[in-house]
Design an enzyme around this catalytic site. Structure first.
Site, PDB file in Angstrom:
ATOM      1  N   GLU A 170       8.279 -16.245  -3.345  1.00 51.13           N
ATOM      2  CA  GLU A 170       6.899 -16.712  -3.240  1.00 51.13           C
ATOM      3  C   GLU A 170       6.638 -17.826  -4.237  1.00 51.13           C
ATOM      4  OE1 GLU A 170       4.743 -12.618  -1.705  1.00 51.13           O
ATOM      5  OE2 GLU A 170       4.836 -12.991  -3.852  1.00 51.13           O
ATOM      6  N   CYS A 185       2.920 -22.733  -9.139  1.00 52.42           N
ATOM      7  CA  CYS A 185       3.667 -21.681  -9.829  1.00 52.42           C
ATOM      8  C   CYS A 185       4.912 -21.379  -9.000  1.00 52.42           C
ATOM      9  CB  CYS A 185       2.799 -20.434  -9.966  1.00 52.42           C
ATOM     10  SG  CYS A 185       3.614 -19.031 -10.762  1.00 52.42           S
ATOM     11  N   CYS A 192      13.739  -9.715 -10.535  1.00 49.12           N
ATOM     12  CA  CYS A 192      13.912  -9.981 -11.967  1.00 49.12           C
ATOM     13  C   CYS A 192      14.513  -8.751 -12.630  1.00 49.12           C
ATOM     14  CB  CYS A 192      12.561 -10.304 -12.606  1.00 49.12           C
ATOM     15  SG  CYS A 192      12.646 -10.698 -14.371  1.00 49.12           S
ATOM     16  N   CYS A 196       9.716  -5.846 -16.817  1.00 48.42           N
ATOM     17  CA  CYS A 196       8.410  -5.735 -17.490  1.00 48.42           C
ATOM     18  C   CYS A 196       7.547  -4.729 -16.734  1.00 48.42           C
ATOM     19  CB  CYS A 196       7.719  -7.096 -17.535  1.00 48.42           C
ATOM     20  SG  CYS A 196       8.630  -8.333 -18.493  1.00 48.42           S
ATOM     21  N   CYS A 199       4.535  -5.835 -14.393  1.00 48.06           N
ATOM     22  CA  CYS A 199       4.771  -6.913 -13.439  1.00 48.06           C
ATOM     23  C   CYS A 199       5.405  -6.383 -12.148  1.00 48.06           C
ATOM     24  CB  CYS A 199       5.684  -7.965 -14.073  1.00 48.06           C
ATOM     25  SG  CYS A 199       6.155  -9.318 -12.981  1.00 48.06           S
ATOM     26  N   GLY A 243      11.068 -13.951 -11.196  1.00 46.42           N
ATOM     27  CA  GLY A 243      12.307 -14.183 -11.925  1.00 46.42           C
ATOM     28  C   GLY A 243      12.122 -14.591 -13.372  1.00 46.42           C
ATOM     29  N   SER A 275       8.329 -20.848 -18.610  1.00 48.25           N
ATOM     30  CA  SER A 275       7.915 -19.670 -19.367  1.00 48.25           C
ATOM     31  C   SER A 275       9.023 -18.632 -19.333  1.00 48.25           C
ATOM     32  CB  SER A 275       6.633 -19.085 -18.763  1.00 48.25           C
ATOM     33  OG  SER A 275       6.244 -17.912 -19.448  1.00 48.25           O
ATOM     34  N   HIS A 299       3.454 -11.054 -24.919  1.00 47.81           N
ATOM     35  CA  HIS A 299       2.765  -9.846 -24.443  1.00 47.81           C
ATOM     36  C   HIS A 299       2.417  -8.865 -25.552  1.00 47.81           C
ATOM     37  CE1 HIS A 299       3.297 -11.484 -20.560  1.00 47.81           C
ATOM     38  NE2 HIS A 299       4.597 -11.325 -20.555  1.00 47.81           N
ATOM     39  N   CYS A 428      -1.102 -13.677 -11.431  1.00 48.04           N
ATOM     40  CA  CYS A 428      -0.002 -13.497 -12.373  1.00 48.04           C
ATOM     41  C   CYS A 428       0.496 -12.062 -12.375  1.00 48.04           C
ATOM     42  CB  CYS A 428      -0.471 -13.888 -13.781  1.00 48.04           C
ATOM     43  SG  CYS A 428       0.805 -13.759 -15.033  1.00 48.04           S
TER      44      CYS A 428
END
Length: 446
Positions: A170, A185, A192, A196, A199, A243, A275, A299, A428
């Site tokens: 995406e 984005c 990934c 996290c 996420c 990712g 990032s 974070h 996000c």
């Protein structure tokens, strides 16, 4: 032979060996192999061989493309097409192949443009160059196809792209009315491995990394959609999609260099941001080779909280900070600016103590960076059915503003990220396709 070609060759050899084993088993014994697995191997073998023989002009260095096409002007003409989201093979060959209307995906609500609508500066490619381009990979036929497009009420537009092996990623277009421009984005991997807890992509696990062409094709399609759907043009790119860029550093750096090359996509380094969660202290230095802006998805600066939110953390926050400082030290002033990102979660990392710890953590970075910005990202619900994320909540507005004020009162430039695309799961931390959530092990590509 570059690393990607070597990996592709090893992959082809592996698939060939499997095909030999299947053939050896004979027709009377292949029933022990699931037909879906047999079909997957067969299809991917053909695609892998085809991919090895074809490379998109987007993946070719500009100087090499100029040489191949017989001059810099022709290469520039080719890239002017890519910047509009147009396949140059169609544009320059349309008068010969009888397709005056731009071919577009069925999911688009509007028709494609005609060749006459696309104002083009620069020389024609010529029959020989068109033939050469036709022999290379087409961004729309051989790299990725647009399989779905959704738009939120705020104009945020999410594109679902299907790669040649059937996997999907995406990418999100975020238009800004006040600037009259859009941010894109983009994703660097399918899934990934950083895991996290807040996420959606992290809950998918890693499927595979994207090639530079598969990263760049996201910009190609975004430019096409912005043009056809009359969305503000893209002038800012953030590697904040699916990712972890540091886990695919070589391809990410290659793609980023193409994005900022004035002869190619032509953005400035300050307008492209990579990032990273910072898997290792060296991650920042590897990504800094792209000569674009670096951002760190922190974070939490308190080690226990950070370890809980980013469970793959192997280094202390101080070690990771040293890595960032080392990467910033050798950069130009324009690229010495950096961002720290905090996904704020109610009662997890939004307390006064968290804010003050962040203030102290930022001081060495302020001394090194030409500009430091902390972005506060109110956590977006990812509808997790289980695990820690199922208990997470977004902090109250008062809590978010109070956290920001603590940082500002202590000399930290701090902004609250505007939440965009919530109703389309385009915000996000929400990027994870339904098909990937249901992805089976038998279809994974390592």
């Amino acid at each position: 032979m570059d690393a990607r070609m070597k990996i592709t060759r090893v992959f082809i050899i592996l698939l060939l060996k499997i095909q030999v084993v299947i053939a050896w088993l004979g027709s009377d014994r292949t029933d022990i192999i699931h037909p879906r697995v047999r079909n997957t191997f067969s299809v991917r073998l053909k695609m892998a061989i085809s991919a090895q023989n074809k490379m998109s002009p987007m993946g070719v260095p500009f100087d090499q493309l100029s040489e191949n096409l017989g001059g810099k002007g022709r290469a520039l003409s080719c890239w002017e097409c890519y910047r509009k989201g147009v396949d140059p093979a169609w544009f320059f060959g349309s008068s010969q192949n009888g397709t005056p209307q731009e071919p577009i995906a069925e999911v688009l609500p509007h028709s494609g443009w005609s060749r006459e609508q696309l104002i083009h500066k620069g020389p024609e490619l010529g029959e020989k160059s068109v033939k050469l381009i036709n022999g290379m990979a087409s961004p729309e036929k051989d790299v990725a196809q647009l399989s779905r497009i959704t738009e939120s009420k705020d104009g945020t537009t999410k594109l679902l792209l299907r790669m040649k092996d059937g996997l999907e990623v995406e990418t999100v277009i975020i238009p800004w009315q006040d600037r009259g421009r859009s941010t894109l984005c983009i994703s660097s991997q399918v899934g990934c491995r950083q895991g996290c807890t807040f996420c959606a992509t992290g809950r998918m696990g890693i499927i595979r990394s994207l090639s530079a062409e598969e990263i760049l094709v996201q910009m190609y399609y975004a430019n096409k959609i912005c043009r056809i759907n009359q969305i503000f043009a893209i002038d800012n790119i953030v590697f904040m999609g699916m990712g972890e860029p540091a886990d695919n550093a070589d391809e990410v750096v290659k793609a980023a260099k193409t994005l900022v090359n004035p002869n190619m996509f032509g953005l400035t380094g300050r307008r492209v941001t990579i990032s990273t969660v910072g898997p290792t202290p060296d991650s920042f230095l590897k990504l800094a080779a792209a000569n674009v802006t670096l951002a760190w998805s922190v974070h939490a600066t308190r080690q226990k909280v950070r370890n809980a939110l980013v469970p793959t953390t192997k280094y202390s926050m101080e070690e990771l900070r040293k890595g960032l400082l080392k990467a910033l030290s050798g950069r130009s002033r324009a690229l010495k600016s950096t961002m720290l990102e905090i996904a704020l979660i109610d009662s997890i990392n939004d307390s006064y103590e968290d804010a003050m710890h962040l203030v102290d953590f930022c001081k060495p970075i302020q001394q090194q960076a030409s500009k430091l910005v902390v972005n506060l990202i109110p956590w977006n619900d990812i509808s997790a059915p289980s695990g820690a994320a199922s208990l997470f909540r977004q902090p109250s507005t008062d809590t978010i503003f109070r956290f920001q004020e603590i940082l500002k009162d202590n000399g930290i430039r701090c902004y609250i990220r505007t939440t965009r695309g919530d109703e389309e799961n385009a915000a996000c931390g929400q990027l994870a396709t339904k098909s990937m959530r249901n992805h089976k092990v038998m279809n994974q590509v390592v």
